[in-house]
Design a protein around this motif. Structure first.
Motif, PDB file in Angstrom:
ATOM      1  N   THR A   6      13.453  34.693 111.368  1.00 49.23           N
ATOM      2  CA  THR A   6      12.890  35.758 112.177  1.00 49.23           C
ATOM      3  C   THR A   6      13.731  35.897 113.441  1.00 49.23           C
ATOM      4  O   THR A   6      13.904  34.925 114.172  1.00 49.23           O
ATOM      5  N   GLY A   7      14.264  37.088 113.676  1.00 46.73           N
ATOM      6  CA  GLY A   7      15.070  37.351 114.868  1.00 46.73           C
ATOM      7  C   GLY A   7      14.348  38.284 115.809  1.00 46.73           C
ATOM      8  O   GLY A   7      13.720  39.246 115.377  1.00 46.73           O
ATOM      9  N   ARG A   8      14.435  37.952 117.101  1.00 44.46           N
ATOM     10  CA  ARG A   8      13.838  38.794 118.144  1.00 44.46           C
ATOM     11  C   ARG A   8      14.913  39.091 119.185  1.00 44.46           C
ATOM     12  O   ARG A   8      15.687  38.207 119.535  1.00 44.46           O
ATOM     13  N   LYS A   9      14.932  40.315 119.709  1.00 46.52           N
ATOM     14  CA  LYS A   9      15.950  40.712 120.686  1.00 46.52           C
ATOM     15  C   LYS A   9      15.365  40.773 122.086  1.00 46.52           C
ATOM     16  O   LYS A   9      14.247  41.239 122.269  1.00 46.52           O
ATOM     17  N   GLY A  10      16.162  40.307 123.035  1.00 47.37           N
ATOM     18  CA  GLY A  10      15.819  40.442 124.449  1.00 47.37           C
ATOM     19  C   GLY A  10      14.479  39.874 124.855  1.00 47.37           C
ATOM     20  O   GLY A  10      13.837  40.434 125.729  1.00 47.37           O
ATOM     21  N   GLY A  11      14.051  38.806 124.233  1.00 52.69           N
ATOM     22  CA  GLY A  11      12.789  38.170 124.597  1.00 52.69           C
ATOM     23  C   GLY A  11      11.561  38.914 124.111  1.00 52.69           C
ATOM     24  O   GLY A  11      10.439  38.555 124.441  1.00 52.69           O
ATOM     25  N   SER A  12      11.734  39.962 123.332  1.00 53.61           N
ATOM     26  CA  SER A  12      10.610  40.745 122.822  1.00 53.61           C
ATOM     27  C   SER A  12       9.830  39.953 121.777  1.00 53.61           C
ATOM     28  O   SER A  12      10.388  39.143 121.049  1.00 53.61           O
ATOM     29  N   ALA A  13       8.539  40.189 121.715  1.00 55.76           N
ATOM     30  CA  ALA A  13       7.718  39.563 120.683  1.00 55.76           C
ATOM     31  C   ALA A  13       7.882  40.281 119.342  1.00 55.76           C
ATOM     32  O   ALA A  13       7.550  39.734 118.297  1.00 55.76           O
ATOM     33  N   ALA A  14       8.407  41.505 119.386  1.00 55.33           N
ATOM     34  CA  ALA A  14       8.585  42.281 118.153  1.00 55.33           C
ATOM     35  C   ALA A  14       9.727  41.708 117.322  1.00 55.33           C
ATOM     36  O   ALA A  14      10.759  41.300 117.844  1.00 55.33           O
ATOM     37  N   VAL A  15       9.544  41.680 116.015  1.00 53.87           N
ATOM     38  CA  VAL A  15      10.562  41.172 115.100  1.00 53.87           C
ATOM     39  C   VAL A  15      11.653  42.225 114.938  1.00 53.87           C
ATOM     40  O   VAL A  15      11.383  43.370 114.597  1.00 53.87           O
ATOM     41  N   ALA A  16      12.906  41.820 115.204  1.00 56.91           N
ATOM     42  CA  ALA A  16      14.042  42.727 115.049  1.00 56.91           C
ATOM     43  C   ALA A  16      14.615  42.640 113.638  1.00 56.91           C
ATOM     44  O   ALA A  16      15.112  43.623 113.099  1.00 56.91           O
ATOM     45  N   GLU A  17      14.567  41.437 113.059  1.00 52.91           N
ATOM     46  CA  GLU A  17      15.096  41.221 111.715  1.00 52.91           C
ATOM     47  C   GLU A  17      14.308  40.093 111.060  1.00 52.91           C
ATOM     48  O   GLU A  17      13.962  39.122 111.718  1.00 52.91           O
ATOM     49  N   ARG A  18      14.053  40.234 109.765  1.00 58.60           N
ATOM     50  CA  ARG A  18      13.339  39.193 109.027  1.00 58.60           C
ATOM     51  C   ARG A  18      14.017  39.000 107.677  1.00 58.60           C
ATOM     52  O   ARG A  18      14.287  39.967 106.966  1.00 58.60           O
ATOM     53  N   ILE A  19      14.293  37.742 107.367  1.00 57.36           N
ATOM     54  CA  ILE A  19      14.905  37.372 106.096  1.00 57.36           C
ATOM     55  C   ILE A  19      13.997  36.369 105.421  1.00 57.36           C
ATOM     56  O   ILE A  19      13.563  35.400 106.043  1.00 57.36           O
ATOM     57  N   VAL A  20      13.705  36.584 104.150  1.00 59.93           N
ATOM     58  CA  VAL A  20      12.931  35.637 103.345  1.00 59.93           C
ATOM     59  C   VAL A  20      13.793  35.301 102.138  1.00 59.93           C
ATOM     60  O   VAL A  20      14.266  36.199 101.442  1.00 59.93           O
ATOM     61  N   ALA A  21      14.013  33.993 101.921  1.00 56.47           N
ATOM     62  CA  ALA A  21      14.912  33.591 100.842  1.00 56.47           C
ATOM     63  C   ALA A  21      14.418  32.333 100.148  1.00 56.47           C
ATOM     64  O   ALA A  21      13.758  31.499 100.755  1.00 56.47           O
ATOM     65  N   ASP A  22      14.738  32.223  98.880  1.00 56.83           N
ATOM     66  CA  ASP A  22      14.601  30.992  98.110  1.00 56.83           C
ATOM     67  C   ASP A  22      16.009  30.621  97.704  1.00 56.83           C
ATOM     68  O   ASP A  22      16.696  31.403  97.037  1.00 56.83           O
ATOM     69  N   ILE A  23      16.456  29.448  98.149  1.00 56.89           N
ATOM     70  CA  ILE A  23      17.841  29.047  97.950  1.00 56.89           C
ATOM     71  C   ILE A  23      17.886  27.802  97.074  1.00 56.89           C
ATOM     72  O   ILE A  23      17.261  26.790  97.388  1.00 56.89           O
ATOM     73  N   GLY A  24      18.630  27.892  95.978  1.00 53.72           N
ATOM     74  CA  GLY A  24      18.795  26.768  95.065  1.00 53.72           C
ATOM     75  C   GLY A  24      20.241  26.342  94.980  1.00 53.72           C
ATOM     76  O   GLY A  24      21.109  26.851  95.702  1.00 53.72           O
TER      77      GLY A  24
END
Length: 191
Positions: A6-24
């Motif tokens: 989960t990435g947030r920009k400039g201290g904002s509580a809003a999510v700027a980017e979200r990645i969900v992954a299953d890595i094998g």
């Protein structure tokens, strides 16, 4: 491992980017969202599949704009043995994970301490380093399980008011990569 970034920009509580992954070890899935831009990647031993919005495919997958516009809402099949497949497989399999969460070899003073998080004993590694080619400071915190196998639980990176939190869980759990029911060949969107 199941990963949520989960990435947030400039201290904002809003999510700027979200990645969900299953890595094998040799397979993986990844879904990326930033505003209206989305991309989904699925990697099997023989194929990689991509789908998403044109902006998502150019931003997150690196597809040229002309090729991304041809995809629309379909799945694209990239066969193993190609450079494009190898790029996706490297990013979405476990081989990429250790290097991305460990502190750099030089220029950082790593501190370790025990703590309790969510009622569980953990080890916390903290360090600061400079961004490559810059004097900007990056603060890192890596949390490791203190009981059982010592595996990463989370990593938080802060730089210039932006933060990124990586949650890692379900280590060693099997998962299946769904194969899309209908695909178009990669050569069809790149020609």
């Amino acid at each position: 491992v199941h990963v949520i970034i989960t990435g947030r920009k400039g201290g904002s509580a809003a999510v700027a980017e979200r990645i969900v992954a299953d890595i094998g070890i040799a397979t993986g899935t990844e879904s990326v969202r930033s505003g209206p831009a989305t991309a989904t990647i699925r990697v099997t031993r023989q194929h990689a599949y991509i789908s998403g919005t044109p902006d998502g495919l150019t931003t997150f997958v690196g597809l040229p704009a002309a090729a991304a516009s041809k995809v629309r809402s379909r799945w694209v099949d990239i066969r193993a043995g190609t450079a494009e497949y190898q790029d996706l497989a490297t990013e979405d399999t476990i081989s990429s994970l250790p290097a991305s969460i460990l502190p750099p070899g030089s220029g950082s003073a790593v501190q370790l301490h025990a703590a309790t998080r969510k009622g569980k004993k953990v080890y916390v590694l903290d360090w600061k380093t400079s961004a490559s080619g810059s004097s900007a400071q990056i603060s890192e915190e890596l949390v490791l399980a203190a009981t059982g196998t010592t595996l990463p639980i989370s990593e938080t990176t802060a730089a210039g008011g932006n933060t990124q939190t990586v949650s890692l869980g379900r280590w060693g759990t099997s998962f299946t990569v769904p194969v899309p029911p209908s695909v178009i060949p990669y050569s069809r969107v790149t020609s």
